[in-house]
Design a protein around this motif. Structure first.
Motif, PDB file in Angstrom:
ATOM      1  N   ASP A  36       0.779  -1.327   0.058  1.00  0.00           N
ATOM      2  CA  ASP A  36       0.029  -0.105   0.044  1.00  0.00           C
ATOM      3  C   ASP A  36       0.785   1.028  -0.226  1.00  0.00           C
ATOM      4  OD1 ASP A  36      -2.184  -1.501   0.213  1.00  0.00           O
ATOM      5  OD2 ASP A  36      -2.192  -1.652   2.270  1.00  0.00           O
ATOM      6  N   ALA A  37       2.108   1.141  -0.083  1.00  0.00           N
ATOM      7  CA  ALA A  37       3.057   2.287   0.036  1.00  0.00           C
ATOM      8  C   ALA A  37       2.718   3.203  -1.076  1.00  0.00           C
ATOM      9  CB  ALA A  37       4.453   2.009   0.235  1.00  0.00           C
ATOM     10  N   PRO A  38       2.567   4.501  -0.884  1.00  0.00           N
ATOM     11  CA  PRO A  38       2.286   5.462  -2.064  1.00  0.00           C
ATOM     12  C   PRO A  38       3.676   5.591  -2.862  1.00  0.00           C
ATOM     13  CG  PRO A  38       1.535   6.326  -0.001  1.00  0.00           C
ATOM     14  CD  PRO A  38       1.984   5.033   0.436  1.00  0.00           C
ATOM     15  N   CYS A  39       4.734   5.658  -1.831  1.00  0.00           N
ATOM     16  CA  CYS A  39       6.088   6.076  -2.377  1.00  0.00           C
ATOM     17  C   CYS A  39       6.709   5.164  -3.288  1.00  0.00           C
ATOM     18  CB  CYS A  39       6.991   6.332  -1.240  1.00  0.00           C
ATOM     19  SG  CYS A  39       7.303   4.866  -0.342  1.00  0.00           S
ATOM     20  N   LEU A  40       6.183   3.686  -2.917  1.00  0.00           N
ATOM     21  CA  LEU A  40       6.663   2.803  -3.836  1.00  0.00           C
ATOM     22  C   LEU A  40       5.999   2.565  -5.169  1.00  0.00           C
ATOM     23  CD1 LEU A  40       8.608  -0.050  -3.207  1.00  0.00           C
ATOM     24  CD2 LEU A  40       6.351  -1.025  -3.164  1.00  0.00           C
ATOM     25  N   LYS A  41       4.801   3.065  -4.971  1.00  0.00           N
ATOM     26  CA  LYS A  41       3.976   2.994  -6.440  1.00  0.00           C
ATOM     27  C   LYS A  41       4.181   4.095  -7.435  1.00  0.00           C
ATOM     28  CE  LYS A  41      -0.036   0.708  -4.239  1.00  0.00           C
ATOM     29  NZ  LYS A  41      -1.382   1.045  -3.818  1.00  0.00           N
ATOM     30  N   VAL A  42       4.799   5.270  -6.884  1.00  0.00           N
ATOM     31  CA  VAL A  42       5.194   6.380  -7.565  1.00  0.00           C
ATOM     32  C   VAL A  42       6.446   6.610  -8.082  1.00  0.00           C
ATOM     33  CG1 VAL A  42       5.678   8.162  -5.763  1.00  0.00           C
ATOM     34  CG2 VAL A  42       4.433   8.939  -7.728  1.00  0.00           C
ATOM     35  N   CYS A  43       7.296   5.713  -7.768  1.00  0.00           N
ATOM     36  CA  CYS A  43       8.558   5.925  -8.156  1.00  0.00           C
ATOM     37  C   CYS A  43       8.637   5.459  -9.390  1.00  0.00           C
ATOM     38  CB  CYS A  43       9.729   5.259  -7.089  1.00  0.00           C
ATOM     39  SG  CYS A  43      11.269   5.402  -7.656  1.00  0.00           S
ATOM     40  N   GLY A  70       6.565  13.718  -1.888  1.00  0.00           N
ATOM     41  CA  GLY A  70       5.104  14.224  -2.337  1.00  0.00           C
ATOM     42  C   GLY A  70       3.962  13.366  -1.814  1.00  0.00           C
ATOM     43  N   VAL A  71       4.269  12.141  -1.825  1.00  0.00           N
ATOM     44  CA  VAL A  71       3.188  11.278  -1.615  1.00  0.00           C
ATOM     45  C   VAL A  71       3.149  10.571  -0.184  1.00  0.00           C
ATOM     46  CG1 VAL A  71       2.244  10.829  -3.996  1.00  0.00           C
ATOM     47  CG2 VAL A  71       4.057   9.185  -2.735  1.00  0.00           C
ATOM     48  N   CYS A  72       4.304  10.672   0.377  1.00  0.00           N
ATOM     49  CA  CYS A  72       4.734  10.062   1.809  1.00  0.00           C
ATOM     50  C   CYS A  72       3.550  10.830   2.926  1.00  0.00           C
ATOM     51  CB  CYS A  72       5.638  10.444   2.550  1.00  0.00           C
ATOM     52  SG  CYS A  72       6.118   9.516   3.936  1.00  0.00           S
ATOM     53  N   PRO A  73       2.729   9.640   3.496  1.00  0.00           N
ATOM     54  CA  PRO A  73       1.734  10.071   4.323  1.00  0.00           C
ATOM     55  C   PRO A  73       1.782  10.690   5.619  1.00  0.00           C
ATOM     56  CG  PRO A  73       1.833   7.740   4.247  1.00  0.00           C
ATOM     57  CD  PRO A  73       2.573   8.174   3.097  1.00  0.00           C
TER      58      PRO A  73
END
Length: 79
Positions: A36-43, A70-73
């Motif tokens: 679910d990590a947004p950073c992993l998905k956006v890189c 920018g996406v790190c919660p």
């Protein structure tokens, strides 16, 4: 275990560790599940990796674009 109400710096709960002001971003975070990590998905460079259940930044792949920050919660990623 991460408790967002206690998060004032990356060392408060011990779940995340980050060293500011370095040439290569360093991250060892266990806040998000890797799936679910947004950073992993956006890189786009695939520089965000999972190591032993923790999310890390591979400094050799990172181009320092800042998309992950920018996406790190919890705002732990500093580029």
């Amino acid at each position: 275990m991460f408790k967002s109400g206690n998060c004032t710096t990356c060392t408060t709960c011990g779940s995340c560790q980050q060293t500011p002001n370095v040439d290569t971003p360093i991250l060892f975070c266990m806040h998000c599940q890797p799936s679910d990590a947004p950073c992993l998905k956006v890189c786009k460079e695939n520089a965000i990796e999972v190591l032993g259940g923790a999310i890390t930044i591979n400094g050799e792949k990172c181009n320092r674009c800042g998309d992950c920050a920018g996406v790190c919660p919890i705002g732990i990623i500093k580029i």
